[in-house]
Scaffold this active site. Structure first.
Site, short mmCIF file in Angstrom:
data_model
loop_
_atom_site.label_atom_id
_atom_site.label_comp_id
_atom_site.label_asym_id
_atom_site.label_seq_id
_atom_site.Cartn_x
_atom_site.Cartn_y
_atom_site.Cartn_z
N HIS A 77 60.22 65.68 59.46
CA HIS A 77 60.12 66.02 60.89
C HIS A 77 59.81 67.50 61.02
CE1 HIS A 77 61.64 66.68 65.05
NE2 HIS A 77 61.30 65.42 65.21
N VAL A 83 61.30 70.93 61.48
CA VAL A 83 62.24 71.19 62.57
C VAL A 83 63.34 70.12 62.50
CG1 VAL A 83 62.52 71.30 65.08
CG2 VAL A 83 60.42 72.14 64.04
N GLY A 86 66.03 67.17 67.51
CA GLY A 86 67.01 67.45 68.55
C GLY A 86 68.04 66.35 68.69
N CYS A 87 67.63 65.10 68.42
CA CYS A 87 68.57 63.99 68.54
C CYS A 87 69.72 64.12 67.54
CB CYS A 87 67.86 62.66 68.39
SG CYS A 87 67.03 62.43 66.81
N ASP A 91 73.55 63.97 68.40
CA ASP A 91 74.43 63.04 67.68
C ASP A 91 75.64 63.77 67.11
OD1 ASP A 91 74.53 60.12 66.86
OD2 ASP A 91 74.98 61.13 64.98
#
Length: 176
Positions: A77, A83, A86-87, A91
């Protein structure tokens, strides 16, 4: 269901071995909250945890993740532009809320139930050294469904990169 405090005396901080024991299950008793196992365990330690701290005076948790360029998510990613998704930061905050609910004595298995709003203000790249998650509990309902509602933020080397409001985590009774 088992009372989590029959199995675990609450501490004010937790090390990586503590968090790994939680991911094995049973830390708060059979059928109760547990953290995910690596690689989905998104923190290396909990540095602060309280029943009455935070912006709302109803509980606070801070956890940290040491970033290394070899973390699994950087390789996929994105290729050539690594990076942290963001999830995964979101989480991690859900994980912290579920841990706090078990730590505070509520029985049941943790499940993320939603989030009201998330804003991304930056990103986490391999050059970041420390990610810090800070979660303030806004509301707790303890009944057939235990529900924790919290606001949180993710900091990368001290700079705020994500903010989340109205994160919801429930503890549900295991199916019989």
């Amino acid at each position: 269901m088992f009372n989590p405090h029959d199995f675990h005396a609450p501490q004010s901080s937790y090390t990586k071995p503590d968090l790994l024991r939680s991911s094995d299950g049973g830390y708060f008793g059979p059928g109760n909250a547990q953290l995910p196992a690596p690689p989905m365990l998104m923190m290396d330690r909990i540095t602060e945890i309280s029943l009455d701290g935070g912006a709302f005076g109803k509980g606070h948790v801070a956890g940290e993740l040491d970033i290394a360029p070899g973390h699994w998510f950087f390789a996929c990613h994105f290729a050539g532009d690594p990076v942290m998704p963001g999830c995964l930061g979101l989480d991690a905050m859900w994980q912290i809320i579920g841990f706090w609910l078990g730590w505070s004595g509520s029985p049941g298995k943790g499940r993320a139930l939603g989030v009201g709003e998330v804003k991304f203000r930056g990103h986490i790249t391999p050059d970041v050294r420390l990610v810090r998650y800070e979660v303030d509990i806004r509301q707790v309902r303890r009944g057939r469904l235990v529900l924790g509602i919290a606001d949180g933020r993710v900091l990368a080397d001290g700079s705020c990169v994500y903010v989340a409001k109205d994160m919801r985590v429930g503890l549900v009774a295991p199916a019989t």
